[in-house]
Design a protein around this motif. Structure first.
Motif, PDB file in Angstrom:
ATOM      1  N   VAL A  35       8.245  92.103  29.499  1.00 32.95           N
ATOM      2  CA  VAL A  35       9.060  91.818  28.322  1.00 32.95           C
ATOM      3  C   VAL A  35       9.850  93.424  27.993  1.00 32.95           C
ATOM      4  O   VAL A  35       8.892  94.306  28.039  1.00 32.95           O
ATOM      5  N   ARG A  36      11.026  93.756  28.038  1.00 33.17           N
ATOM      6  CA  ARG A  36      11.549  94.995  27.805  1.00 33.17           C
ATOM      7  C   ARG A  36      11.533  95.323  26.286  1.00 33.17           C
ATOM      8  O   ARG A  36      11.074  96.424  25.957  1.00 33.17           O
ATOM      9  N   ASN A  37      12.026  94.523  25.617  1.00 33.79           N
ATOM     10  CA  ASN A  37      11.895  94.419  24.085  1.00 33.79           C
ATOM     11  C   ASN A  37      12.216  93.215  23.619  1.00 33.79           C
ATOM     12  O   ASN A  37      12.723  92.304  24.170  1.00 33.79           O
ATOM     13  N   GLY A  38      11.925  93.009  22.057  1.00 38.95           N
ATOM     14  CA  GLY A  38      12.187  91.867  21.330  1.00 38.95           C
ATOM     15  C   GLY A  38      11.377  90.762  21.986  1.00 38.95           C
ATOM     16  O   GLY A  38      10.110  91.115  22.575  1.00 38.95           O
ATOM     17  N   THR A  39      11.847  89.625  22.080  1.00 40.84           N
ATOM     18  CA  THR A  39      11.118  88.293  22.434  1.00 40.84           C
ATOM     19  C   THR A  39      11.560  87.896  23.816  1.00 40.84           C
ATOM     20  O   THR A  39      10.812  87.958  24.737  1.00 40.84           O
ATOM     21  N   ALA A  40      12.832  87.352  23.897  1.00 46.91           N
ATOM     22  CA  ALA A  40      12.927  86.663  25.461  1.00 46.91           C
ATOM     23  C   ALA A  40      13.776  87.637  26.352  1.00 46.91           C
ATOM     24  O   ALA A  40      14.484  87.365  27.192  1.00 46.91           O
ATOM     25  N   ASN A  41      13.803  89.151  25.982  1.00 45.06           N
ATOM     26  CA  ASN A  41      14.353  90.084  26.822  1.00 45.06           C
ATOM     27  C   ASN A  41      13.617  90.702  27.857  1.00 45.06           C
ATOM     28  O   ASN A  41      12.609  91.652  27.566  1.00 45.06           O
ATOM     29  N   HIS A  42      13.588  90.290  29.166  1.00 44.14           N
ATOM     30  CA  HIS A  42      12.796  90.935  30.161  1.00 44.14           C
ATOM     31  C   HIS A  42      13.504  92.228  31.065  1.00 44.14           C
ATOM     32  O   HIS A  42      14.663  91.936  30.984  1.00 44.14           O
ATOM     33  N   TYR A  43      12.494  92.864  31.426  1.00 40.85           N
ATOM     34  CA  TYR A  43      13.197  93.476  32.800  1.00 40.85           C
ATOM     35  C   TYR A  43      13.677  92.839  33.794  1.00 40.85           C
ATOM     36  O   TYR A  43      13.307  91.614  34.064  1.00 40.85           O
ATOM     37  N   LEU A  44      14.779  93.393  34.592  1.00 36.34           N
ATOM     38  CA  LEU A  44      15.019  92.598  36.043  1.00 36.34           C
ATOM     39  C   LEU A  44      13.982  92.312  36.674  1.00 36.34           C
ATOM     40  O   LEU A  44      13.045  93.121  36.966  1.00 36.34           O
ATOM     41  N   TYR A  45      13.418  91.119  37.090  1.00 36.60           N
ATOM     42  CA  TYR A  45      12.485  90.646  37.698  1.00 36.60           C
ATOM     43  C   TYR A  45      12.336  91.188  39.205  1.00 36.60           C
ATOM     44  O   TYR A  45      13.380  91.036  39.953  1.00 36.60           O
ATOM     45  N   ARG A  46      11.055  91.571  39.613  1.00 34.83           N
ATOM     46  CA  ARG A  46      11.050  92.264  41.116  1.00 34.83           C
ATOM     47  C   ARG A  46       9.479  91.665  41.451  1.00 34.83           C
ATOM     48  O   ARG A  46       8.612  92.126  40.932  1.00 34.83           O
ATOM     49  N   GLN A  47       9.640  91.087  42.540  1.00 41.01           N
ATOM     50  CA  GLN A  47       8.435  90.347  42.971  1.00 41.01           C
ATOM     51  C   GLN A  47       7.407  91.501  43.608  1.00 41.01           C
ATOM     52  O   GLN A  47       8.047  92.694  43.920  1.00 41.01           O
ATOM     53  N   ALA A  48       6.017  91.478  43.454  1.00 42.68           N
ATOM     54  CA  ALA A  48       5.003  92.552  43.830  1.00 42.68           C
ATOM     55  C   ALA A  48       5.580  92.707  45.488  1.00 42.68           C
ATOM     56  O   ALA A  48       5.633  91.982  46.149  1.00 42.68           O
ATOM     57  N   SER A  49       5.343  93.901  45.855  1.00 40.33           N
ATOM     58  CA  SER A  49       5.906  94.230  47.147  1.00 40.33           C
ATOM     59  C   SER A  49       5.039  93.656  48.362  1.00 40.33           C
ATOM     60  O   SER A  49       5.400  93.056  49.347  1.00 40.33           O
ATOM     61  N   ASP A  50       3.605  93.325  47.989  1.00 40.85           N
ATOM     62  CA  ASP A  50       2.825  92.568  48.903  1.00 40.85           C
ATOM     63  C   ASP A  50       3.270  91.260  49.028  1.00 40.85           C
ATOM     64  O   ASP A  50       2.979  90.739  50.223  1.00 40.85           O
ATOM     65  N   VAL A  51       3.477  90.573  48.107  1.00 44.41           N
ATOM     66  CA  VAL A  51       3.875  89.206  48.127  1.00 44.41           C
ATOM     67  C   VAL A  51       5.076  88.888  48.645  1.00 44.41           C
ATOM     68  O   VAL A  51       5.103  88.135  49.606  1.00 44.41           O
ATOM     69  N   LEU A  52       6.086  89.836  48.699  1.00 42.64           N
ATOM     70  CA  LEU A  52       7.319  89.764  49.363  1.00 42.64           C
ATOM     71  C   LEU A  52       7.035  90.117  50.772  1.00 42.64           C
ATOM     72  O   LEU A  52       7.489  89.309  51.698  1.00 42.64           O
ATOM     73  N   TYR A  53       6.025  90.977  51.177  1.00 43.02           N
ATOM     74  CA  TYR A  53       5.851  91.294  52.512  1.00 43.02           C
ATOM     75  C   TYR A  53       5.364  90.268  53.282  1.00 43.02           C
ATOM     76  O   TYR A  53       5.553  89.741  54.495  1.00 43.02           O
ATOM     77  N   LEU A  54       4.323  89.546  52.591  1.00 50.78           N
ATOM     78  CA  LEU A  54       3.350  88.363  53.085  1.00 50.78           C
ATOM     79  C   LEU A  54       3.929  86.789  53.142  1.00 50.78           C
ATOM     80  O   LEU A  54       3.498  86.148  53.769  1.00 50.78           O
ATOM     81  N   SER A  55       5.180  86.854  52.336  1.00 47.19           N
ATOM     82  CA  SER A  55       5.582  85.589  51.818  1.00 47.19           C
ATOM     83  C   SER A  55       7.117  85.301  51.790  1.00 47.19           C
ATOM     84  O   SER A  55       7.477  84.515  52.014  1.00 47.19           O
ATOM     85  N   GLY A  56       7.644  86.490  51.152  1.00 51.55           N
ATOM     86  CA  GLY A  56       8.945  86.358  50.632  1.00 51.55           C
ATOM     87  C   GLY A  56       9.198  85.573  49.502  1.00 51.55           C
ATOM     88  O   GLY A  56      10.205  85.285  49.123  1.00 51.55           O
ATOM     89  N   PHE A  57       8.151  85.287  48.823  1.00 53.44           N
ATOM     90  CA  PHE A  57       8.197  84.383  47.782  1.00 53.44           C
ATOM     91  C   PHE A  57       8.624  84.933  46.432  1.00 53.44           C
ATOM     92  O   PHE A  57       7.900  86.239  45.976  1.00 53.44           O
TER      93      PHE A  57
END
Ligand code: GLY
Ligand code: MN
Ligand code: MN
Length: 449
Positions: A35-57
């Motif tokens: 969450v960036r601020n307030g209730t439903a306002n999130h940072y731009l989502y970025r997957q964990a690098s290891d998950v990206l590396y091992l699966s691209g998920f």
């Protein structure tokens, strides 16, 4: 949606399993959707690098688990959130478990099954590796589960030693993606140079870079864009703000994009008004000479210390010639010469090899991607510097792919020679005059290769 073919991810997971000891489990929680601020306002989502590396998920609320039992049988598992029509209307469609099953895992489970399945795997586990940094809550709950199963703290370790070994050397497919990330980054720097003029703000120059990133296929900047006018450049990580860029000052721009998850990391320093003053040019040319010498030295087998020594010698000698009293390069360059680059801007991978008596500095190998970024930062108050140089700070940073015989500068298309910078800024001035006040000078998109 995934960047590489399923076979490449499978190969990476098998390589990771081959590094794991018998009776071990490695867990990779997806990055937290913060969450960036307030209730439903999130940072731009970025997957964990290891998950990206091992699966691209790409989806949050998921966990990747690799397990090797005590006899050497291996299992790869993905725990993911099921699709849900109501929720997905708000947040976008999830892949769903059926589609995820096609990604090449041995098993795909709903995320609610993680505790049950992992507890079973932990019966066959003497050592657990948990990735750290991307999702503190999930990591803590994994550590608690492992501790509850009787694993001693020494047997609960970070995955970074494992993934660091693999991610250090980029595959041919990764190299292509990084080449593209670097070209987009370089292109954006050139566009910013065309746009730069006294009176615009650091934030406006940042916006110009970010526009070019996205228009050429990158997702976002790979890290907070640094645009630092005049004295602000003394602050190594000065984030772009509302400072107005002033006639007669230099501006330091450290910005790179994220393309298919991979970072570029580029710094250019140039005169706001398009013409270097003699003092600015002297400092700039000294840093440039050191950077070029380091780049020419990069090849397999070379160590970071050897590269630093090349830079240190040139900067120290040059500073003396310019009249700096009793100063070494290290006094004016508080950071290291460079770092590994990849899915993270400061990528994983140890700078050492071996342990105890065999401990040694890691030398460069073909397939590694690094930055080379010397700088000189002279405070306005530094009495050790001749008065004309005080307040001048310069960093020049390029991204290099280490090859069998040397290196390729992936960011070489970003203008760097003083004459070339001045020439291009003159061209930019002409383009801006033709377009009219307040218009963005946009160079054509770079072609896809
Ligand atoms: N942009 C951060 C760095 O150059 O390391
Ligand atoms: Mn860097
Ligand atoms: Mn940088």
């Amino acid at each position: 949606m995934e960047t590489f073919k399923p076979e490449e991810y499978q190969k990476r997971r098998l390589a990771l399993l081959s590094l794991m000891p018998l009776g071990s489990t490695a867990c990779f929680p997806a990055a937290d959707n913060k969450v960036r601020n307030g209730t439903a306002n999130h940072y731009l989502y970025r997957q964990a690098s290891d998950v990206l590396y091992l699966s691209g998920f790409h989806e949050d609320e998921s966990t990747l688990v690799l397990h090797k039992d005590r006899t050497g049988n291996c299992l790869t598992l993905l725990f993911a959130k099921a699709a849900n029509a109501e929720e997905d209307q708000w947040n976008g469609a999830r892949m769903g478990l059926e589609a995820a099953r096609k990604l090449g895992f041995d098993r795909v489970h709903e995320k609610q099954q993680l505790t049950r399945v992992l507890n079973r795997l932990l019966q066959e586990t003497d050592r657990i590796f948990i990735s750290s940094g991307a999702n503190l809550e999930a990591e803590e709950s994994l550590i608690k589960m492992a501790a509850a199963k009787g694993l001693q703290p020494a047997r609960i370790q970070s995955t970074s030693k494992l993934t660091g070994q693999l991610r250090l050397v980029k595959s041919p497919d990764e190299q292509k993606v990084m080449e593209r990330s670097a070209s987009i980054g370089a292109h954006a720097h050139n566009a910013a140079m065309l746009q730069c003029q006294p009176g615009i703000t650091e934030n406006q120059l940042r916006a110009c870079l970010e526009y070019i990133f996205v228009m050429n296929g990158a997702t976002a900047p790979a890290y907070s864009v640094i645009v630092a006018g005049g004295e602000n450049a003394y602050i190594l990580h000065h984030p772009a703000d509302d400072t107005i860029l002033a006639d007669g000052d230099l501006v330091l721009v450290d910005a790179g994009c994220e393309y298919l998850g991979y970072a570029s990391d580029i710094t250019r320093t140039y005169p706001v008004n398009g013409v270097f003053s003699p003092a600015q040019k002297e400092i700039y040319e000294l840093v440039l000479a050191a950077q070029k010498a380091a780049i020419a030295t990069v090849k397999p087998g070379i160590t970071w210390s050897e590269l630093e020594a090349v830079v240190e010698a040139i900067l120290t000698k040059g500073l003396k010639k310019l009249g700096f009293q009793g100063l070494k390069a290290g006094d004016l360059m508080p950071h290291t010469l460079g770092h590994w680059l990849g899915l993270d801007v400061h990528d994983v991978g140890s700078y050492e090899t071996g342990k105890g008596k065999t401990k040694a500095e890691r030398s460069l190998q073909p397939g590694m991607v690094i930055t080379i970024e010397p700088g000189l930062y002279i405070s306005k108050a530094d009495k050790r510097a001749p008065a004309k140089y005080r307040g001048i700070s310069v960093r020049i940073e390029d991204d290099l792919l280490v090859t069998a015989s040397g290196a390729i500068v992936l960011t070489q298309s970003a203008f760097k020679e003083p004459a070339e910078i001045e020439e291009m800024m003159k061209v930019g001035k002409g383009m801006r005059e033709e377009l009219g006040e307040g218009q963005l000078v946009v160079p054509p998109r770079i072609p896809n290769r």
